[in-house]
Scaffold this motif. Structure first.
Motif, PDB file in Angstrom:
ATOM      1  N   ASP A  98       0.850  -0.912  -0.140  1.00 52.01           N
ATOM      2  CA  ASP A  98      -0.271   0.311  -0.039  1.00 52.01           C
ATOM      3  C   ASP A  98       0.967   1.298  -0.350  1.00 52.01           C
ATOM      4  OD1 ASP A  98      -1.876   1.737  -0.001  1.00 52.01           O
ATOM      5  OD2 ASP A  98      -2.716   1.016   2.358  1.00 52.01           O
ATOM      6  N   ASP A 104      -4.439   5.994  -8.159  1.00 60.06           N
ATOM      7  CA  ASP A 104      -4.287   5.603  -9.471  1.00 60.06           C
ATOM      8  C   ASP A 104      -4.142   6.461 -11.150  1.00 60.06           C
ATOM      9  OD1 ASP A 104      -6.760   6.561  -8.998  1.00 60.06           O
ATOM     10  OD2 ASP A 104      -7.790   4.767  -9.891  1.00 60.06           O
ATOM     11  N   ASP A 105      -3.878   8.364 -10.335  1.00 56.75           N
ATOM     12  CA  ASP A 105      -3.583   8.620 -11.393  1.00 56.75           C
ATOM     13  C   ASP A 105      -2.418   8.471 -12.134  1.00 56.75           C
ATOM     14  OD1 ASP A 105      -1.477  11.132  -9.875  1.00 56.75           O
ATOM     15  OD2 ASP A 105      -3.115  10.186  -8.603  1.00 56.75           O
ATOM     16  N   THR A 140      -3.012   0.819  -4.482  1.00 54.77           N
ATOM     17  CA  THR A 140      -3.516   1.682  -4.142  1.00 54.77           C
ATOM     18  C   THR A 140      -4.728   2.244  -4.619  1.00 54.77           C
ATOM     19  OG1 THR A 140      -2.229   4.311  -3.394  1.00 54.77           O
ATOM     20  CG2 THR A 140      -1.673   3.126  -5.528  1.00 54.77           C
ATOM     21  N   ALA A 141      -5.242   3.308  -4.370  1.00 56.55           N
ATOM     22  CA  ALA A 141      -6.571   4.117  -4.360  1.00 56.55           C
ATOM     23  C   ALA A 141      -5.886   5.568  -5.472  1.00 56.55           C
ATOM     24  CB  ALA A 141      -6.851   5.093  -3.623  1.00 56.55           C
ATOM     25  N   ASN A 170       1.300   9.640 -10.005  1.00 53.56           N
ATOM     26  CA  ASN A 170       1.658   8.106  -9.521  1.00 53.56           C
ATOM     27  C   ASN A 170       1.640   6.400  -9.447  1.00 53.56           C
ATOM     28  OD1 ASN A 170       1.251   9.170  -6.571  1.00 53.56           O
ATOM     29  ND2 ASN A 170      -0.900  10.313  -7.233  1.00 53.56           N
ATOM     30  N   VAL A 171       1.115   6.258 -10.694  1.00 56.28           N
ATOM     31  CA  VAL A 171       1.740   5.117 -11.579  1.00 56.28           C
ATOM     32  C   VAL A 171       2.468   5.337 -12.037  1.00 56.28           C
ATOM     33  CG1 VAL A 171       1.377   3.961 -13.468  1.00 56.28           C
ATOM     34  CG2 VAL A 171      -1.161   4.802 -12.359  1.00 56.28           C
ATOM     35  N   SER A 187      -4.884  -0.561  -9.250  1.00 59.52           N
ATOM     36  CA  SER A 187      -5.790  -0.032  -8.715  1.00 59.52           C
ATOM     37  C   SER A 187      -6.215  -0.330  -7.423  1.00 59.52           C
ATOM     38  CB  SER A 187      -5.841   0.755  -9.039  1.00 59.52           C
ATOM     39  OG  SER A 187      -5.373   1.704  -9.967  1.00 59.52           O
ATOM     40  N   LYS A 188      -6.963   0.669  -6.331  1.00 51.23           N
ATOM     41  CA  LYS A 188      -8.309  -0.158  -5.153  1.00 51.23           C
ATOM     42  C   LYS A 188      -9.499   0.470  -5.957  1.00 51.23           C
ATOM     43  CE  LYS A 188      -5.522  -0.154  -0.783  1.00 51.23           C
ATOM     44  NZ  LYS A 188      -4.925   0.453   0.387  1.00 51.23           N
ATOM     45  N   TYR A 226       1.467  -1.833 -10.656  1.00 53.05           N
ATOM     46  CA  TYR A 226       0.482  -1.213  -9.559  1.00 53.05           C
ATOM     47  C   TYR A 226      -0.887  -1.695 -10.086  1.00 53.05           C
ATOM     48  CZ  TYR A 226       0.382   3.831  -8.015  1.00 53.05           C
ATOM     49  OH  TYR A 226       0.151   4.357  -7.341  1.00 53.05           O
TER      50      TYR A 226
END
Length: 223
Positions: A50, A80-81, A77-78, A84-85, A98-99, A96
């Motif tokens: 996380d 997911d833009d 992780t949430a 960040n990826v 996404s949550k 990677y």
């Protein structure tokens, strides 16, 4: 396989643990970075990580692990833009997700990484030398100017693909097909660019430039 799950959301961690154990994975759960450092050892074969944790963030933990180990790391992780990826991949993550996490997708991604690991472990055991770069496939070790550098599983496979085609242009599509499953959500040119950038930073020192970009076609490894 021994998996270290670093997740502070207890219900989510329990759900993931249940799904993975049904697939015969062994799962250890760390609820924060302190526990993750304590529980990480050479028997851990993959980390599910996380990003937002009570005592820090997963990005820092990933960077610390990458100083000494190339164990596969999947971020969950949430966040997911795209920035960040890309950042997660750029600092050493292998994937990677996404949550909210879909366990079937997570298991598929874990299996895909393990297939890549087996491909890496199954390569020719002879030492490979190209300029100042030396690869010992039997040990999955890479040296630049006699100093060991740590590569992730994808970076290592990418290096081998380039070396196997030394002196020839290899297309982006061909590289992608060799590195990732066709149905992966992150199989695209941007992801390849990130891994190529990371590999260059690790193995190209000073005037020793091995990877040439052939615009419109792909890449070529030069002595």
């Amino acid at each position: 396989m021994n998996i270290l799950l670093v997740e502070d959301d207890a219900p989510l961690a329990m759900g993931i643990e249940y799904a993975l154990k049904k697939q015969d994975f062994a799962v250890s759960i760390a609820k924060n970075i302190k526990d993750a450092h304590r529980m990480f050892n050479e028997d851990i074969q993959l980390i599910l990580l996380d990003v937002t944790l009570p005592d820090g963030n997963g990005y820092d933990f990933c960077k610390q692990i990458r100083q000494t180990s190339n164990v596969p790391i999947i971020f969950m992780t949430a966040l997911d833009d795209e920035p960040n990826v890309v950042f997660g991949l750029d600092i050493g993550g292998d994937d990677y997700i996404s949550k909210p996490v879909r366990t079937s997708e997570l298991i598929s991604r874990i299996n895909a990484i393990m297939r890549r690991q087996k491909q890496v472990e199954g390569v020719d055991t002879g030492k490979i030398t190209s300029g100042n770069v030396v690869v010992e496939p039997l040990k999955c070790k890479v040296y630049v100017n006699s100093e060991e550098v740590f590569l992730t599983a994808v970076e290592y496979k990418l290096l081998l693909v380039l070396l196997e085609n030394k002196g020839n242009v290899i297309s982006r599509n061909t590289i992608i097909e060799k590195l990732w499953d066709i149905d992966s959500n992150f199989v695209d040119y941007n992801t390849l660019n990130v891994y190529m950038k990371r590999l260059r930073e690790k193995i190209e020192a000073g005037d020793e430039k091995h990877i040439e970009t052939v615009r419109g076609f792909g890449y070529m490894w030069k002595e």
